[in-house]
Design a protein around this motif. Structure first.
Motif, PDB file in Angstrom:
ATOM      1  N   GLY A  98     -11.213  -0.211   1.295  1.00 24.08           N
ATOM      2  CA  GLY A  98     -10.891   1.183   1.054  1.00 24.08           C
ATOM      3  C   GLY A  98     -11.021   1.604  -0.235  1.00 24.08           C
ATOM      4  N   ARG A  99     -11.104   3.130  -0.483  1.00 27.53           N
ATOM      5  CA  ARG A  99     -11.639   3.657  -1.737  1.00 27.53           C
ATOM      6  C   ARG A  99     -10.296   4.469  -2.372  1.00 27.53           C
ATOM      7  NH1 ARG A  99     -13.657   3.793   3.134  1.00 27.53           N
ATOM      8  NH2 ARG A  99     -14.383   6.095   3.405  1.00 27.53           N
ATOM      9  N   ILE A 100     -10.198   3.853  -3.552  1.00 29.05           N
ATOM     10  CA  ILE A 100      -8.992   4.659  -4.304  1.00 29.05           C
ATOM     11  C   ILE A 100      -9.714   5.596  -5.459  1.00 29.05           C
ATOM     12  CG2 ILE A 100      -7.208   4.290  -5.883  1.00 29.05           C
ATOM     13  CD1 ILE A 100      -6.587   1.739  -4.478  1.00 29.05           C
ATOM     14  N   VAL A 101      -9.617   6.744  -5.188  1.00 27.51           N
ATOM     15  CA  VAL A 101     -10.246   7.563  -6.164  1.00 27.51           C
ATOM     16  C   VAL A 101      -9.106   8.229  -7.228  1.00 27.51           C
ATOM     17  CG1 VAL A 101     -11.339  10.052  -6.509  1.00 27.51           C
ATOM     18  CG2 VAL A 101     -11.630   8.591  -4.391  1.00 27.51           C
ATOM     19  N   MET A 102      -9.450   7.525  -8.367  1.00 29.09           N
ATOM     20  CA  MET A 102      -8.374   7.901  -9.595  1.00 29.09           C
ATOM     21  C   MET A 102      -8.714   9.252 -10.151  1.00 29.09           C
ATOM     22  SD  MET A 102      -6.279   5.558  -9.677  1.00 29.09           S
ATOM     23  CE  MET A 102      -5.506   6.503 -10.921  1.00 29.09           C
ATOM     24  N   CYS A 103      -7.944  10.397 -10.028  1.00 28.63           N
ATOM     25  CA  CYS A 103      -8.204  11.805 -10.377  1.00 28.63           C
ATOM     26  C   CYS A 103      -7.179  11.820 -11.325  1.00 28.63           C
ATOM     27  CB  CYS A 103      -8.018  12.453  -9.179  1.00 28.63           C
ATOM     28  SG  CYS A 103      -7.999  14.219  -9.737  1.00 28.63           S
ATOM     29  N   GLY A 104      -5.863  11.431 -11.227  1.00 28.13           N
ATOM     30  CA  GLY A 104      -4.658  11.708 -12.286  1.00 28.13           C
ATOM     31  C   GLY A 104      -3.502  10.679 -11.866  1.00 28.13           C
ATOM     32  N   ALA A 105      -2.895  10.395 -13.027  1.00 31.82           N
ATOM     33  CA  ALA A 105      -1.768   9.445 -12.695  1.00 31.82           C
ATOM     34  C   ALA A 105      -0.515   9.885 -13.636  1.00 31.82           C
ATOM     35  CB  ALA A 105      -2.322   8.228 -13.445  1.00 31.82           C
ATOM     36  N   ALA A 130       8.294   2.588   4.201  1.00 28.71           N
ATOM     37  CA  ALA A 130       8.537   2.643   5.291  1.00 28.71           C
ATOM     38  C   ALA A 130       7.729   4.081   5.866  1.00 28.71           C
ATOM     39  CB  ALA A 130       9.971   2.677   5.529  1.00 28.71           C
ATOM     40  N   VAL A 131       8.164   5.052   5.024  1.00 31.05           N
ATOM     41  CA  VAL A 131       7.375   6.221   5.544  1.00 31.05           C
ATOM     42  C   VAL A 131       5.905   6.093   5.770  1.00 31.05           C
ATOM     43  CG1 VAL A 131       7.338   7.527   3.379  1.00 31.05           C
ATOM     44  CG2 VAL A 131       7.488   9.101   5.297  1.00 31.05           C
ATOM     45  N   LEU A 132       5.255   5.521   4.620  1.00 33.41           N
ATOM     46  CA  LEU A 132       3.855   5.486   4.844  1.00 33.41           C
ATOM     47  C   LEU A 132       3.544   4.487   6.241  1.00 33.41           C
ATOM     48  CD1 LEU A 132       2.759   4.703   1.138  1.00 33.41           C
ATOM     49  CD2 LEU A 132       2.209   6.829   2.591  1.00 33.41           C
ATOM     50  N   ASP A 133       4.301   3.573   6.448  1.00 37.21           N
ATOM     51  CA  ASP A 133       4.060   2.623   7.647  1.00 37.21           C
ATOM     52  C   ASP A 133       4.080   3.538   8.848  1.00 37.21           C
ATOM     53  OD1 ASP A 133       3.488   0.343   6.321  1.00 37.21           O
ATOM     54  OD2 ASP A 133       5.711  -0.452   6.607  1.00 37.21           O
ATOM     55  N   ARG A 134       5.089   4.553   8.869  1.00 38.72           N
ATOM     56  CA  ARG A 134       5.021   5.233   9.980  1.00 38.72           C
ATOM     57  C   ARG A 134       3.865   6.330  10.093  1.00 38.72           C
ATOM     58  NH1 ARG A 134       7.989   9.829  10.055  1.00 38.72           N
ATOM     59  NH2 ARG A 134       9.366   9.431   8.197  1.00 38.72           N
ATOM     60  N   LEU A 135       3.694   6.811   8.961  1.00 38.46           N
ATOM     61  CA  LEU A 135       2.509   8.299   9.041  1.00 38.46           C
ATOM     62  C   LEU A 135       1.112   7.496   8.959  1.00 38.46           C
ATOM     63  CD1 LEU A 135       4.478  10.686   6.464  1.00 38.46           C
ATOM     64  CD2 LEU A 135       4.539  10.683   8.992  1.00 38.46           C
ATOM     65  N   CYS A 136       1.038   6.369   8.356  1.00 33.66           N
ATOM     66  CA  CYS A 136      -0.494   5.947   8.395  1.00 33.66           C
ATOM     67  C   CYS A 136      -0.491   4.492   8.870  1.00 33.66           C
ATOM     68  CB  CYS A 136      -0.858   5.643   6.801  1.00 33.66           C
ATOM     69  SG  CYS A 136      -0.769   7.343   5.858  1.00 33.66           S
ATOM     70  N   PRO A 137      -0.115   4.493  10.173  1.00 34.05           N
ATOM     71  CA  PRO A 137      -0.103   3.081  11.000  1.00 34.05           C
ATOM     72  C   PRO A 137      -1.173   2.151  10.947  1.00 34.05           C
ATOM     73  CG  PRO A 137      -0.140   4.884  12.412  1.00 34.05           C
ATOM     74  CD  PRO A 137      -0.068   5.411  11.125  1.00 34.05           C
ATOM     75  N   ASP A 138      -2.489   2.735  10.760  1.00 41.82           N
ATOM     76  CA  ASP A 138      -3.708   1.974  10.723  1.00 41.82           C
ATOM     77  C   ASP A 138      -4.079   1.567   9.232  1.00 41.82           C
ATOM     78  OD1 ASP A 138      -3.861   2.118  13.419  1.00 41.82           O
ATOM     79  OD2 ASP A 138      -5.051   3.953  13.294  1.00 41.82           O
ATOM     80  N   GLY A 139      -3.054   1.846   8.261  1.00 38.22           N
ATOM     81  CA  GLY A 139      -3.352   1.545   6.868  1.00 38.22           C
ATOM     82  C   GLY A 139      -4.200   2.914   6.371  1.00 38.22           C
ATOM     83  N   ILE A 140      -4.579   2.873   5.046  1.00 42.98           N
ATOM     84  CA  ILE A 140      -5.173   4.023   4.116  1.00 42.98           C
ATOM     85  C   ILE A 140      -6.618   3.726   3.860  1.00 42.98           C
ATOM     86  CG2 ILE A 140      -4.796   5.438   2.238  1.00 42.98           C
ATOM     87  CD1 ILE A 140      -1.778   4.663   2.619  1.00 42.98           C
ATOM     88  N   ASN A 141      -7.629   4.410   4.187  1.00 46.00           N
ATOM     89  CA  ASN A 141      -8.812   4.168   3.820  1.00 46.00           C
ATOM     90  C   ASN A 141      -9.167   4.828   2.669  1.00 46.00           C
ATOM     91  OD1 ASN A 141      -8.894   4.442   7.154  1.00 46.00           O
ATOM     92  ND2 ASN A 141      -9.887   2.756   6.613  1.00 46.00           N
ATOM     93  N   VAL A 142      -8.622   5.872   2.388  1.00 40.78           N
ATOM     94  CA  VAL A 142      -8.978   6.666   1.095  1.00 40.78           C
ATOM     95  C   VAL A 142      -7.821   7.106   0.332  1.00 40.78           C
ATOM     96  CG1 VAL A 142     -10.075   8.631  -0.008  1.00 40.78           C
ATOM     97  CG2 VAL A 142     -11.387   7.344   1.948  1.00 40.78           C
ATOM     98  N   ASP A 143      -7.425   6.823  -0.859  1.00 45.81           N
ATOM     99  CA  ASP A 143      -6.448   7.292  -1.609  1.00 45.81           C
ATOM    100  C   ASP A 143      -6.873   8.165  -2.653  1.00 45.81           C
ATOM    101  OD1 ASP A 143      -3.875   7.697  -2.819  1.00 45.81           O
ATOM    102  OD2 ASP A 143      -4.514   5.999  -4.319  1.00 45.81           O
TER     103      ASP A 143
END
Lengths: 334, 334
Positions: B239-246, B206-219
């Protein structure tokens, strides 16, 4: 007035697709409006991507509409035309209803030369599945001589081409398929170095350790799920995972959480990339040239399963989702 | 003879790291052999990647050895040298023991100018964490003006730089962090458009829907797990997901199965890519030039947490894994 026999989406599946998801009806088609064509379906392509379209999830193509005919790629003949681009008798390829006849606005419909290749080839190795294999393996996976490539659904419409293309690049190619006859075909006819029967093997990790002792550089992924987990755990550093399909996920009633195990992607500097071949239509010529030449030289083979009669489509499609087809699945409609 | 105080890996953690995984000892260091140097640690860097090294899993760097000192990046001063490349008094950066003093063969050790920047900056924004952010965000994520970028661990050593670099590229940048003060810092000082407290919010979707209403292009992914699942479900097409840490996965006692939900990667033509910054050392100059200039112009900020005394290292490291630090975590040793 033309009467069409057509197959309707009667209900959306919950989990596995069942026979009552489909309904066959006869419908009187309306007279053509300006710009429309009436086509008679010769061959209809059945593909795994149709399964997500039966559900209302937001797939890369819109879901099928309830109480409307399902649609798919087909080869058809023009029987009536009010569109100046098409003449009666033309053979065309493009999306049609799961039906004997479709009224169409001509958009996305492309004329083909019926003498250039057997008609079903345009739905298989020279069509969308072949181009999917080419784009995914050659442009994305980029196997190098001596690298290990894994292809799940090794003898499927896409997998059979992907595996052969990787062999032509000099890779060590391993696959899996759902019965011994498919595995034998993969090794003896398609040139796979090894292929295991995923319905017989129980420890996928152990069989992959044996067949891919140096790890896996390129995974051409068609399946997802448990086999993919075992492949993923054996990816080599700088490995590429080409996400082409995830058929094991399509019938999940409740999607799994995830993705998890993301740290492995960092540890091994992996790249996972998904694609939809229709986004790459502009560069299809290169494929037609290269793969057409390989086919003419006999350096590539393909195998189709052709079932006879539109009424076979629902059953054949359910079989496809369970891995019962062999190669590209096509319905001969007329 | 030099006596070193050093911190030893006393046992491998099962799940969360606990105090008894560490042991402090005093050791008499041997006389230098030809080619060796003796360094006195000034600052020691503590980083999340050290957690997987405490376990025996096959990480991208070898695991720490049991009953040996842990090691990490540090800034040191040469106190004795039998290596012609280093003179007594030189300030160097490179891997050292978690110790007051280390005997070292000089490999990978690099002299730095102690007057060029405050010494801790070489372990932070101008060092490995800053370069990680630069390589991951600029070269891999490639945010475009108007795109939405998400950075988990928004104020961490890497995240704070990644978020600012994305802002400089004109993106809409959203992050999350573990307390309100960090979130306020992200927005007010670092220029994030929004930052939510992941310990307060319960419905990440829900918080992401509110703050990123157009979706996420880069994570730009530092965390993995539940927050990542919500981000993943909201990735935009291409979209691009840059895996830096987990970091959320590092303390899992039993690894989860997976990855699953691979079909989404196809649906949206996503690219997920992992990297290890040390593989890109050859192109670090570009980063030093660009980010150095941005720092001098005041267009980039950074914040470090410096704890005083080697004996604080285990506690500070356990806090880092729980998100208790603020910015880059450094131990002032001498």
């Amino acid at each position: 007035m033309t009467q069409a026999t057509r197959i309707i989406l009667a209900k959306r599946p919950q989990g596995a697709v069942t026979g009552d998801c489909f309904r066959t009806e006869k419908a009187n088609l309306p007279a053509l409006a300006e710009g429309q064509i009436l086509v008679e379906t010769l061959y209809l392509s059945l593909d795994p991507y149709m399964r997500p379209r039966m559900t209302e999830l937001n797939s890369y193509v819109p879901p099928f509409e309830l109480d409307k005919p399902l649609t798919g790629g087909g080869i058809s003949r023009i029987v009536e035309s009010r569109n100046p681009k098409f003449a009666v008798g033309d053979t065309v390829i493009g999306a049609v209803d799961w039906a004997t006849h479709t009224v169409h606005d001509g958009k996305g419909m492309r004329k083909i030369d019926p003498n250039a290749a057997p008609l079903p080839a345009h739905l298989g190795i020279l069509g969308m599945p072949g181009y999917t294999a080419y784009h995914g393996m050659i442009r994305m996976g980029q196997p190098k001589p001596g690298e290990t490539v894994f292809v799940s659904a090794a003898t499927g419409a896409v997998g059979q081409v992907a595996g052969q293309l990787a062999k032509l690049k000099g890779a060590h190619v391993v696959g899996c398929a759902g019965d011994d006859a498919k595995c034998a075909y993969a090794v003896e006819e398609l040139g796979y170095d090894a292929c295991f029967n995923h319905r017989k093997e129980t420890d996928y990790g152990a069989v992959l350790d044996r067949l891919c002792p140096d790890g896996i550089n390129v995974d051409f992924e068609n399946v997802g799920g448990e086999i993919f987990h075992a492949v993923f755990a054996r990816m080599a550093t700088f490995g590429r995972i080409v996400m082409c399909g995830a058929i094991s996920e399509y019938q999940d009633e409740k999607p799994k959480p995830g993705p998890d195990k993301m740290f492995s992607i960092i540890q091994k500097s992996l790249r996972i990339e998904g694609f939809i071949v229709s986004n790459h239509a502009a560069t299809m010529d290169e494929f037609v040239r290269e793969v057409g030449a390989l086919l003419r030289d006999g350096r590539l083979k393909s195998r189709d399963s052709i079932v006879d009669g539109l009424e076979q489509a629902p059953g054949a499609f359910m079989g496809l989702l369970e891995g019962r087809n062999f190669g590209k699945l096509i319905v001969k409609v007329s």
